[in-house]
Enzyme design. Structure first.
Site, short mmCIF file in Angstrom:
data_model
loop_
_atom_site.label_atom_id
_atom_site.label_comp_id
_atom_site.label_asym_id
_atom_site.label_seq_id
_atom_site.Cartn_x
_atom_site.Cartn_y
_atom_site.Cartn_z
CE1 TYR A 167 -9.87 49.12 -37.90
CE2 TYR A 167 -10.59 51.10 -38.22
CZ TYR A 167 -10.63 49.77 -37.97
OH TYR A 167 -11.85 49.04 -37.01
CG HIS A 176 -9.55 47.79 -32.03
ND1 HIS A 176 -8.76 48.77 -32.92
CD2 HIS A 176 -10.33 47.01 -32.66
CE1 HIS A 176 -8.99 48.23 -34.13
NE2 HIS A 176 -9.82 47.20 -34.31
#
Length: 354
Positions: A77, A144
């Protein structure tokens, strides 16, 4: 002190009245008693728009003080920015006051450097995250978007055992997996050599696709904590609509656009009723909502605590019957992975030609 208060309650830091308005539940078999809303850190990385880091810090503090007790972030992110922003504020909070989740496996924007599920990189990534976040341990470390691994066998035989080593070292408390294709969760949970405590799925408990509900009994049978994310389906369920890069096909885009316009004609914000729809789905332990805006944080908390009006609920029911039930949980599974593999192949060809 009320017995309904979670273990994350800190006297002098929290206001009992604020926490008493929040619903808490045990996350699977873990010892974490989590708020029904989790603070998503992607927005802190300026993923969706330019953000003010000082406002981001204030938003995080407000969220934690109002009773949201789980924070979810990732190195991906903002390419470490989200973790760094959290590192500006988390060391100032009592560590007891929040649960902290981050991820491994997805890192940089360049296609060739985007994913790395090797054991060595995973172990290194955890240390990097601990340093950026300014904490001594992470509550849940998650893989992820595991569908982007060259094979799920790598996730099962290399990534997960590496995370077990990190857990044994006391750097993380629990292990989780994330991704978009739902069936991958079943595959990995059945074959994993280590215990998996949580799953994080996105865009599958939304008005346009509520297929997560079909898997809830299975996750319950495994004692796995269920974290739900991207309840607005990455912008599909907004008046603004999705970004150009959104992987949904034109059929899904068109139906969502028509639904948003229908809501506007009834003076209802589709994002608000979509938020409430997801928050009401059974079997989900916590729903991740990301924002770097104080206004949006308070709006989401208002929907969580007070729901929607009778008129909004009527429109919500109409929208489901008229637009979304006919969609029959249509999704874009495989689209993003195919795009990634094509780019990876192009890059390899360019290198070979060079």
């Amino acid at each position: 002190m009320s017995s309904n208060l979670p273990p994350t309650f800190v006297e002098g830091f929290h206001d009992v009245k604020d926490l008493s308005k929040m619903k808490y539940t045990q996350l699977g078999k873990t010892d974490m008693i989590v708020s029904s809303m989790t603070f998503g850190g992607s927005a802190l990385g300026s993923v969706f728009r330019a953000t003010d880091d000082q406002e981001s810090v204030q938003v995080v503090e407000k969220a934690i003080k109002l009773g949201i007790n789980m924070i979810d972030t990732a190195p991906w992110y903002g390419h470490t920015k989200s973790e760094k922003v959290l590192g500006m504020i988390l060391p100032k909070f009592p560590r007891q006051a929040y649960y902290l989740n981050t991820k491994v496996g997805r890192y940089l924007p360049e296609t060739s450097k985007m994913f790395d599920f090797r054991a060595e990189r995973v172990i290194q990534s955890v240390d990097e995250s601990l340093n950026r976040l300014g904490v001594e341990y992470i509550d849940t470390i998650q893989i992820h978007d595991m569908e982007f691994a060259p094979s799920l066998d790598i996730v099962i035989n290399e990534t997960l055992p590496a995370l077990q080593k990190v857990k044994d070292a006391g750097k993380v408390r629990y292990i989780g997996i994330t991704g978009y294709p739902m069936e991958n969760f079943r595959t990995v949970l059945e074959k994993s050599p280590v215990e998996i405590d949580t799953i994080l799925t996105y865009c599958h408990a939304s008005m346009n696709d509520n297929s997560l509900g079909e898997y809830i009994p299975y996750f319950q049978s495994k004692g796995v904590g269920v974290i739900n994310a991207s309840i607005l389906s990455m912008g599909l369920l907004t008046n603004r609509g999705p970004a150009k890069w959104h992987p949904a096909g034109e059929n899904i885009r068109s139906v969502c656009r028509q639904a948003a316009e229908f809501c506007q004609s009834k003076d209802v914000d589709i994002a608000k009723i979509a938020t409430r729809f997801s928050l009401e789905q059974p079997g989900i332990h916590t729903t991740l909502i990301g924002t770097a805006s104080m206004k949006n944080l308070l709006t989401n908390l208002e929907v969580l605590k007070h729901g929607i009006t009778d008129h909004e609920r009527e429109v919500s029911d109409e929208v489901m019957d008229k637009f979304f039930k006919p969609l029959n949980n249509a999704n874009w599974e495989g689209v993003e992975v195919s795009r990634y593999r094509e780019k990876l192949s192009e890059n390899e060809n360019d290198v070979n030609l060079g």
